[in-house]
Design a protein around this motif. Structure first.
Motif, PDB file in Angstrom:
ATOM      1  N   PRO A 192     -22.305  26.812  95.099  1.00 11.07           N
ATOM      2  CA  PRO A 192     -21.143  26.001  95.488  1.00 11.07           C
ATOM      3  C   PRO A 192     -21.241  24.541  95.089  1.00 11.07           C
ATOM      4  O   PRO A 192     -20.222  23.887  94.876  1.00 11.07           O
ATOM      5  CB  PRO A 192     -21.119  26.149  97.024  1.00 11.07           C
ATOM      6  CG  PRO A 192     -21.892  27.400  97.304  1.00 11.07           C
ATOM      7  CD  PRO A 192     -22.935  27.477  96.239  1.00 11.07           C
ATOM      8  N   GLY A 193     -22.456  24.018  94.988  1.00 13.70           N
ATOM      9  CA  GLY A 193     -22.606  22.607  94.653  1.00 13.70           C
ATOM     10  C   GLY A 193     -22.501  22.312  93.170  1.00 13.70           C
ATOM     11  O   GLY A 193     -22.342  21.149  92.783  1.00 13.70           O
ATOM     12  N   VAL A 231     -18.968  37.288  83.209  1.00 16.05           N
ATOM     13  CA  VAL A 231     -19.490  37.802  84.478  1.00 16.05           C
ATOM     14  C   VAL A 231     -20.633  36.912  84.966  1.00 16.05           C
ATOM     15  O   VAL A 231     -20.690  36.538  86.147  1.00 16.05           O
ATOM     16  CB  VAL A 231     -19.978  39.261  84.321  1.00 16.05           C
ATOM     17  CG1 VAL A 231     -20.730  39.705  85.575  1.00 16.05           C
ATOM     18  CG2 VAL A 231     -18.802  40.191  84.065  1.00 16.05           C
ATOM     19  N   VAL A 232     -21.547  36.546  84.050  1.00  9.80           N
ATOM     20  CA  VAL A 232     -22.668  35.673  84.409  1.00  9.80           C
ATOM     21  C   VAL A 232     -22.158  34.312  84.885  1.00  9.80           C
ATOM     22  O   VAL A 232     -22.615  33.785  85.912  1.00  9.80           O
ATOM     23  CB  VAL A 232     -23.621  35.497  83.207  1.00  9.80           C
ATOM     24  CG1 VAL A 232     -24.660  34.421  83.507  1.00  9.80           C
ATOM     25  CG2 VAL A 232     -24.313  36.811  82.882  1.00  9.80           C
ATOM     26  N   VAL A 233     -21.192  33.744  84.141  1.00  7.47           N
ATOM     27  CA  VAL A 233     -20.621  32.449  84.520  1.00  7.47           C
ATOM     28  C   VAL A 233     -19.965  32.519  85.890  1.00  7.47           C
ATOM     29  O   VAL A 233     -20.180  31.649  86.754  1.00  7.47           O
ATOM     30  CB  VAL A 233     -19.589  31.989  83.461  1.00  7.47           C
ATOM     31  CG1 VAL A 233     -18.720  30.857  84.010  1.00  7.47           C
ATOM     32  CG2 VAL A 233     -20.300  31.540  82.188  1.00  7.47           C
ATOM     33  N   GLY A 234     -19.161  33.551  86.109  1.00  7.27           N
ATOM     34  CA  GLY A 234     -18.472  33.694  87.392  1.00  7.27           C
ATOM     35  C   GLY A 234     -19.447  33.804  88.552  1.00  7.27           C
ATOM     36  O   GLY A 234     -19.274  33.144  89.590  1.00  7.27           O
ATOM     37  N   LEU A 235     -20.485  34.634  88.402  1.00  7.73           N
ATOM     38  CA  LEU A 235     -21.478  34.806  89.469  1.00  7.73           C
ATOM     39  C   LEU A 235     -22.245  33.506  89.713  1.00  7.73           C
ATOM     40  O   LEU A 235     -22.493  33.125  90.866  1.00  7.73           O
ATOM     41  CB  LEU A 235     -22.450  35.923  89.097  1.00  7.73           C
ATOM     42  CG  LEU A 235     -21.880  37.348  89.135  1.00  7.73           C
ATOM     43  CD1 LEU A 235     -22.909  38.344  88.613  1.00  7.73           C
ATOM     44  CD2 LEU A 235     -21.463  37.719  90.559  1.00  7.73           C
ATOM     45  N   PHE A 236     -22.594  32.818  88.631  1.00 12.91           N
ATOM     46  CA  PHE A 236     -23.348  31.566  88.772  1.00 12.91           C
ATOM     47  C   PHE A 236     -22.552  30.522  89.547  1.00 12.91           C
ATOM     48  O   PHE A 236     -23.059  29.885  90.469  1.00 12.91           O
ATOM     49  CB  PHE A 236     -23.730  31.024  87.390  1.00 12.91           C
ATOM     50  CG  PHE A 236     -24.498  29.737  87.451  1.00 12.91           C
ATOM     51  CD1 PHE A 236     -25.851  29.734  87.728  1.00 12.91           C
ATOM     52  CD2 PHE A 236     -23.860  28.519  87.243  1.00 12.91           C
ATOM     53  CE1 PHE A 236     -26.572  28.542  87.800  1.00 12.91           C
ATOM     54  CE2 PHE A 236     -24.565  27.322  87.304  1.00 12.91           C
ATOM     55  CZ  PHE A 236     -25.928  27.342  87.583  1.00 12.91           C
ATOM     56  N   VAL A 237     -21.278  30.353  89.174  1.00 13.73           N
ATOM     57  CA  VAL A 237     -20.435  29.351  89.844  1.00 13.73           C
ATOM     58  C   VAL A 237     -20.177  29.759  91.293  1.00 13.73           C
ATOM     59  O   VAL A 237     -20.226  28.925  92.206  1.00 13.73           O
ATOM     60  CB  VAL A 237     -19.102  29.180  89.092  1.00 13.73           C
ATOM     61  CG1 VAL A 237     -18.166  28.254  89.875  1.00 13.73           C
ATOM     62  CG2 VAL A 237     -19.353  28.605  87.705  1.00 13.73           C
TER      63      VAL A 237
END
Length: 252
Positions: A118-119, A108-114
């Motif tokens: 966007p860059g 969840v953290v990875v998905g939100l971060f990515v």
């Protein structure tokens, strides 16, 4: 019909693995549906046989077309092989229930971060201090490799994010490096599963051929379309993995 379903699932898994990882979420459930009484360890072992062939072929495709420093990946590959084997050996002593909430939270953290950055990973990569590069390679070759042997889902995604954030490569280059490391993790885990007698060799070889075909298509699409394509596929796979692990957690 059952064989056709598994062949299609293996090809799809190879495509997903070649781009961002996560092919096991396609092939393992397919095997358990076709063979309802199949032991989970046998499904995992047979999946590893197909996955190691597909991932290795994708790694070759990436290395041939991109400028990847293969030399610095050799010790990471060896480490990944060893720690994945150790993870597979200790898997029976470490219940999956311990890992699922942690992995779910990390995804969840990875998905939100990515999604919110966007860059991140979209360029050709940026310079990182030596300590950051070493930390990224150690995490990939030890911690994530051990996790792949114990449980597995999300290994490719975690490798790509770790390499992008700490080593400083773009998503495409990180995906290429992840394939080399993931080949080691798959090979290490496969050795243990084979030693335990948890591999259906004849079926696995057939699935491996389909997995290689899917992996070659996936690698060529990723190379042709670049980091932006890898980013969107990565986000899609994260969403699917979160949904799957969340369902498993609630069901249990």
């Amino acid at each position: 019909m059952d064989v056709a379903v598994l062949i299609a699932a293996a090809a799809a898994a190879g495509w997903v693995d070649a781009v961002v990882g996560g092919g096991g979420l396609v092939l393992i459930p397919a095997m358990l549906i076709v063979f309802p009484g199949l032991a989970p360890a046998t499904a995992l072992g047979t999946n590893k046989l197909a996955a190691v062939c597909g991932t290795a072929s994708a790694a070759v495709a990436y290395v041939r077309r991109l400028r990847i420093d293969v030399g610095r990946l050799v010790p990471v590959f060896v480490s990944a092989l060893a720690f994945s084997a150790l993870g597979a050996y200790t898997a029976s002593r470490l219940p999956e229930a311990v890992f699922t909430p942690i992995v779910l939270g990390l995804l969840v953290v990875v998905g939100l971060f990515v999604a919110l950055n966007p860059g991140f990973g979209s360029g050709l990569g940026v310079s990182r201090p030596r300590w950051s590069v070493i930390l990224g390679l150690v995490l990939a070759g030890v911690v994530i490799a051990f996790y792949d042997g114990v449980m597995g889902p999300g290994t490719g995604t975690f490798l790509i994010i770790t390499l992008t954030a700490l080593v400083g490569t773009g998503f495409l280059e990180s995906s290429a490096m992840a394939k080399v490391i993931n080949t080691g993790t798959n090979l290490g885990a496969l050795a243990v599963f084979a030693w335990q007698g948890n591999v259906m060799w004849l079926l696995g070889i057939g699935l491996a051929v389909a997995n290689i075909a899917g992996a070659q298509i996936g690698a060529r699409m990723a190379i042709g379309r670049g980091s932006a394509f890898v980013r969107w596929v990565l986000l899609a796979v994260v969403v699917v993995m979160v949904a799957k692990l969340g369902y498993d957690l609630v069901a249990d």
